[in-house]
Design an enzyme around this catalytic site. Structure first.
Site, mmCIF file in Angstrom:
data_model
loop_
_atom_site.group_PDB
_atom_site.id
_atom_site.type_symbol
_atom_site.label_atom_id
_atom_site.label_comp_id
_atom_site.label_asym_id
_atom_site.label_seq_id
_atom_site.Cartn_x
_atom_site.Cartn_y
_atom_site.Cartn_z
ATOM 1 N NE ARG A 217 41.341 -43.629 45.947
ATOM 2 C CZ ARG A 217 41.704 -43.717 47.226
ATOM 3 N NH1 ARG A 217 40.791 -43.690 48.180
ATOM 4 N NH2 ARG A 217 42.980 -43.836 47.543
ATOM 5 C CG ASN B 104 40.815 -47.249 45.674
ATOM 6 O OD1 ASN B 104 40.384 -47.155 44.537
ATOM 7 N ND2 ASN B 104 42.043 -46.872 46.006
#
Length: 773
Positions: A21, A39
């Site tokens: 990320r 996620n």
């Protein structure tokens, strides 16, 4: 205002806990796009918005600039309507759900950046033994569930301090969402105790005193990443002998940890390929040829010329070796690091468990308070010279739970595994997830560990098997588990013979579809005809799901059944009996002096066939030759006789014994009786054991290749899978594939799993998956 493009990307694979990320956040900033990244149990969801060229550049960076630990299995993308007024790119909170398609990251060795932090006296993490970041540290062993967030790990009980919280929440920091992130203020701590649990000291001093005690010959239990190690000075004969005595582990080689490759080269010949593997992020134990004048204690590896060496993979190891150098007094800093257990038991996990189970072995205990959720032993492998191919002996820490990729999608099936060197396997889509090495399923402690892993993997993978596949043997604990599982969950229980599972495994690893031959060269396995198999040439069709035994080694007796496996001299005498040699001729048998009473009684057992099963086992043939030559009469661990026989070979010998193929019977027979008799006659003539050992290896390899070639010509097949414990023999694993190539055949070998029984569960699951299609 220019036209805006918004595109959604769904990334599946090893994309959680690897800095994915923040990587996405950084390339979004670099390319001037807005949007979100999150996620989920379905993978990483990304929405990127900007001018078309910027979104296209973002998409290219998403492919070309992946973080070092990321592994993308699939990527889909499609355009969405643009969102008005969006000004930033945001990392949003993780979301759960069912149908998890995320790959769990394996545990990763400490990275160079974290080592730099630990080496800097001005850094808050100076010598801190739990330093980590997004690019390194524990993953699988501390994870309860997916998504991989701190609350789902054993770090949940350590609230972040203000400084660590700032790192954790800063997308541009390498510790952004590093779930095990910690420092001496807020993280786990280490302390030293005596064997009765009395605390000696804490923090850095605890590690320092452990190093000092090890340098003086003490035995230490050290809590690691996936369980406890038992450690001692690897250069001290007294310390290593004490460890073997207390652990009751004789003969079997012990792993050694050293601080760096330069030190490893003071102990063994380390090739560039071996060094690269040793220094990889997985940090396995790598088998290397020991130097003739190695400073290691002889008891480290008494039966082989090869020593298993690994480098530090946790911050605690690095701190320990830093102090050990201070106390080594010019000696090579090398520690035996073997599994923290008694022989045949699972590795100890928690502090109280270790103090209870290991108090009779270790003098001191280096403990910490970060819980290990999943027991995971060290991985063991070798790197073949020339090819640089890896061959696993044990696949665990650093490699599990990375999947084996299969050919095509399929239903979820559970492979329950064998009895020895057990693993279990779940399939999901086009992936097979083989567990870490569980061990020999011969006690309730290991069976409990097995059940833990079966439950944990199903929960983390979010799968529910539609069938379970077990071994043909009715009495294995894994068989019992499979039957109970099928009854409890209302799914069919399928049965696959042990050696067919071996071949299905190697074919699955190679994503091979269609008919093939397979040489399953193994110890023992319950055969379809009720006899004990172990040296088989098998026809396997992974499409039509047909299989047939088309060849085998000549049968030989196992006088005393299980006793013959522990005492190979029984096999040698039994085979001689079958060949008409009922008593010594020119020389007294090598085992007679030590086993005269039992040996003199053995003819009655053989004549009356009392508890004397017949076997085609290739592994037992090695045992018989080793015993006949006097190399090994009794074994303390599986494969010991074969290891010792391989060790003594005289490689200047180029001609092997004859080993003909008998085609007038079905299945065809590789005449290993003739092979053995030639070795015996040479022994009677006092030919050196080293020459006989080499001639035996060469003869067996040539005979096995001839057997496969004859069947291949008849069946019109060119691919031969190689599997079974005998394929761990270095000579066989290098020379048999080459012998097949010379005969125009294509050998298929294991690269992701060991050829021993650790691969059985994959073969079961791959076959079961096809059965349901």
């Amino acid at each position: 205002m220019p036209d805006m493009l918004r595109r959604k990307f769904v990334i599946q694979g090893q994309v959680q806990g690897v800095g994915f990320r923040p990587f996405v956040y950084r390339i979004a900033l670099d390319n001037g796009v807005t949007g979100t990244v999150s996620n989920t149990s379905e993978g990483v969801f990304i929405e990127a918005q900007g001018v078309p060229d910027a979104v296209e550049r973002f998409g290219r960076d998403l492919h070309d600039k992946l973080p070092p630990l990321a592994q993308v299995v699939s990527r889909t993308e499609h355009d969405l309507p643009a969102v008005d007024g969006e000004e930033t790119f945001v990392i949003v909170a993780s979301t759960g759900g069912s149908g998890n398609t995320v790959l769990i990251s394996a545990d990763v060795a400490t990275c160079a950046d974290c080592l730099s932090d630990m080496a800097d006296p001005a850094n808050p993490r100076y010598l801190y033994p739990f330093t980590n970041c997004t690019n390194c540290g524990p993953r699988y062993t501390i994870t309860r569930a997916i998504p991989y967030d701190r609350s789902q790990t054993s770090m949940a009980c350590f609230p972040l301090c203000a400084s660590c919280r700032a790192e954790y929440e800063n997308p541009l920091d390498r510790r952004f969402h590093a779930q095990p992130n910690a420092c001496p203020v807020c993280g786990p701590q280490v302390w030293l105790t005596t064997a009765d649990g009395a605390e000696v000291c804490r923090h850095t001093e605890a590690v320092r005193q452990t190093a000092k005690a090890l340098s003086k010959g003490a035995l230490a239990a050290i809590k690691g990443l996936g369980g406890f190690h038992l450690a001692c000075d690897a250069t001290s004969e007294a310390a290593v002998t004490a460890l073997r005595t207390r652990k009751n582990r004789w003969g079997k080689p012990l792993a050694v940890m050293v601080p760096d490759v330069e030190t490893a080269r003071q102990l063994a010949t380390v090739t560039e390929a071996e060094a690269a593997t040793m220094q990889g992020r997985e940090r396995p134990i790598v088998l290397c040829r020991a130097l003739e004048n190695t400073p290691l204690a002889a008891q480290v590896m008494p039966d082989t010329h090869h020593v298993g060496i690994m480098l530090p993979y946790t911050p605690l190891h690095h701190v320990l070796f830093g102090f050990l150098r201070e106390f080594s007094s010019g000696q090579v800093p090398a520690l035996v690091m073997t599994s923290g257990n008694m022989s045949s038991e699972p590795i100890a996990l928690g502090n109280r468990e270790a103090l209870r189970r290991l108090a009779g072995i270790a003098d001191i205990f280096l403990l910490h308070n970060r819980d290990i959720l999943i027991r995971t032993d060290d991985s063991v492998l070798r790197v073949h010279p020339g090819t640089r191919e890896r061959q696993f002996f044990r696949r665990a820490r650093g490699f599990t739970p990375a999947p084996v990729f299969l050919e095509g999608e399929g239903p979820c099936v559970l492979g329950a595994g064998p009895e020895l060197k057990n693993t279990l396997c779940y399939t999901r889509g086009a992936q097979a997830f083989v567990s870490q090495h569980i061990g020999d399923m011969q006690n309730l402690e290991t069976y409990g560990f097995y059940q833990e892993i079966a439950e944990h993997m199903a929960a983390v993978l979010q799968v529910r098997p539609q069938a379970v596949v077990r071994d043909l043997h009715p009495d294995y604990l894994s068989t019992r588990f499979a039957e109970e599982y099928g009854q409890r969950h209302g799914v069919p229980v399928l049965t696959l013979q042990h050696h067919y599972a071996h071949i299905h495994s190697v074919l699955a690893e190679n994503r091979y579809e269609g008919p093939a031959l397979g040489l399953a060269l193994d110890g023992t396995g319950y055969g379809e005809d009720g006899t004990i198999w172990g040296g088989e040439l098998l026809y396997v069709d992974t499409v039509e799901l047909e299989h047939e035994r088309v060849g085998q080694l000549a049968l030989m007796p196992l006088p005393g059944g299980e006793a013959a496996i522990r005492e190979p001299w029984r096999i040698a005498q039994g085979l001689l009996w079958n060949l008409g040699v009922h008593e010594p001729d020119t020389r007294q048998w090598t085992w007679w002096e030590s086993f005269a009473q039992a040996a003199s009684f053995l003819p009655q057992v053989l004549e009356r066939r009392i508890n004397t099963p017949m076997t085609s086992s290739c592994g037992r043939l090695f045992d018989a030759v080793a015993a006949m030559l006097g190399v090994c009469h009794t074994v303390t661990y599986e494969g010991q006789a074969a290891i010792m026989l391989e060790k003594i070979q005289d490689f200047s010998v180029t001609e092997g014994y004859g080993c003909p193929v008998l085609t007038d019977v079905q299945p065809a027979v590789l005449d290993t009786h003739t092979l053995f008799m030639q070795a015996y006659l040479d022994w009677c003539m006092e030919v050196p054991a080293s020459v006989i050992a080499r001639r035996f290896h060469l003869g067996l390899i040539r005979g096995a290749a001839d057997l496969a070639a004859m069947a291949a010509e008849v069946l019109g097949i060119h691919s031969v899978g190689l599997s079974g414990g005998v394929m761990q023999n270095r000579t066989v694993s290098i020379e048999l594939p080459e012998a097949l190539r010379v005969r125009g055949l294509t050998p298929l070998v294991h690269g992701h799993l060991p050829p021993n029984d650790g691969c059985i569960s994959l073969g079961q699951a791959a076959w079961g998956r096809k059965m349901l299609l």
